[in-house]
Motif scaffolding. Sequence first.
Motif, mmCIF file in Angstrom:
data_model
loop_
_atom_site.group_PDB
_atom_site.id
_atom_site.type_symbol
_atom_site.label_atom_id
_atom_site.label_comp_id
_atom_site.label_asym_id
_atom_site.label_seq_id
_atom_site.Cartn_x
_atom_site.Cartn_y
_atom_site.Cartn_z
ATOM 1 N N MET A 1 0.828 -1.203 0.000
ATOM 2 C CA MET A 1 0.000 0.000 0.000
ATOM 3 C C MET A 1 0.863 1.254 0.000
ATOM 4 S SD MET A 1 -3.115 0.130 2.628
ATOM 5 C CE MET A 1 -4.194 -1.239 2.765
ATOM 6 N N ILE B 1 1.005 4.876 1.612
ATOM 7 C CA ILE B 1 0.378 5.557 2.745
ATOM 8 C C ILE B 1 0.947 6.974 2.897
ATOM 9 C CG2 ILE B 1 -0.121 5.439 5.223
ATOM 10 C CD1 ILE B 1 0.372 2.450 5.159
ATOM 11 N N HIS C 1 5.034 -1.240 3.460
ATOM 12 C CA HIS C 1 4.283 -0.220 2.722
ATOM 13 C C HIS C 1 5.212 0.875 2.211
ATOM 14 C CE1 HIS C 1 0.636 -2.098 4.156
ATOM 15 N NE2 HIS C 1 1.060 -2.006 5.397
ATOM 16 N N MET D 1 -4.055 5.046 1.368
ATOM 17 C CA MET D 1 -4.458 5.343 2.738
ATOM 18 C C MET D 1 -3.802 6.644 3.172
ATOM 19 S SD MET D 1 -3.638 3.301 6.272
ATOM 20 C CE MET D 1 -4.327 1.753 5.831
ATOM 21 N N SER E 1 -4.758 -1.534 7.955
ATOM 22 C CA SER E 1 -4.482 -1.975 6.576
ATOM 23 C C SER E 1 -5.102 -3.348 6.331
ATOM 24 C CB SER E 1 -2.987 -1.987 6.280
ATOM 25 O OG SER E 1 -2.311 -2.817 7.175
#
Length: 207
Positions: free
Chosen positions: A1, A3, A41, A82, A207
């Motif tokens: 991800m 972030i 991440h 995110m 997450s």
Amino acid sequence: MRILITAGPTREPIDPVRYLSNRSSGKMGYALAKQAIALGHEVTLISGPVSIEPPEGIEIIRVETADKMFDAVKAKINDGDMAIFCAAVSDYRVADIADEKIKKDSNTLTLTLIKNPDILGSARKDFGFSGTLVGFAAETENIDTNAREKLERKDCDFIVANDVSRSDIGFDRDANEVVIYSKDGSATRLELASKDEISRQIIERIS
Ligand code: CTP
């Protein structure tokens, strides 16, 4: 991800040598960045002025004022999946910043303050962010009610709330104890632990 994390205080200038700010050390936001990297991440950290070194391997954007943090978040937020808003943004800035150092030639001094933009509150409706949105709530009373109200008002998926009236946790401390409020109505308490440990649990759960 990918972030995005905001961290630290903002500084709102009064004149060339003075500013308004708050007691945020940035420790929580920097711990979140470190743990997010450790969990694999990619991180963009948008940071107000702090005295700690950023973790290796992140993109860091340093800003001073709430306005500059607003611009940086706006430019970057939609690159990520995110966004975690951990910064203690000054709610107000000085209306007329003096060009020269203010001299103490009167017994009282009145500053007019104007409200800063709500960066987290702009994420959905102004920036069009559709990823997972996480806010922080620093409260001194009615934590449960205030956190749930903030979750709704700022259209977040999660609010991480902590009690800043306690001297052992929160602002400028190495430990924290938080409650994660979710849009689905649930609340999860993360018991007293280091900010690294609390951050690891926050990133893992969210997450
Ligand atoms: N926040 C922000 N921009 C602001 C003020 C706050 O992005 N100008 C974010 C903070 O990073 C945090 C959340 O909003 O994630 C909560 O901030 P807080 O100041 O506690 O909430 P407010 O809505 O300003 O409410 P109040 O100060 O009245 O408690």
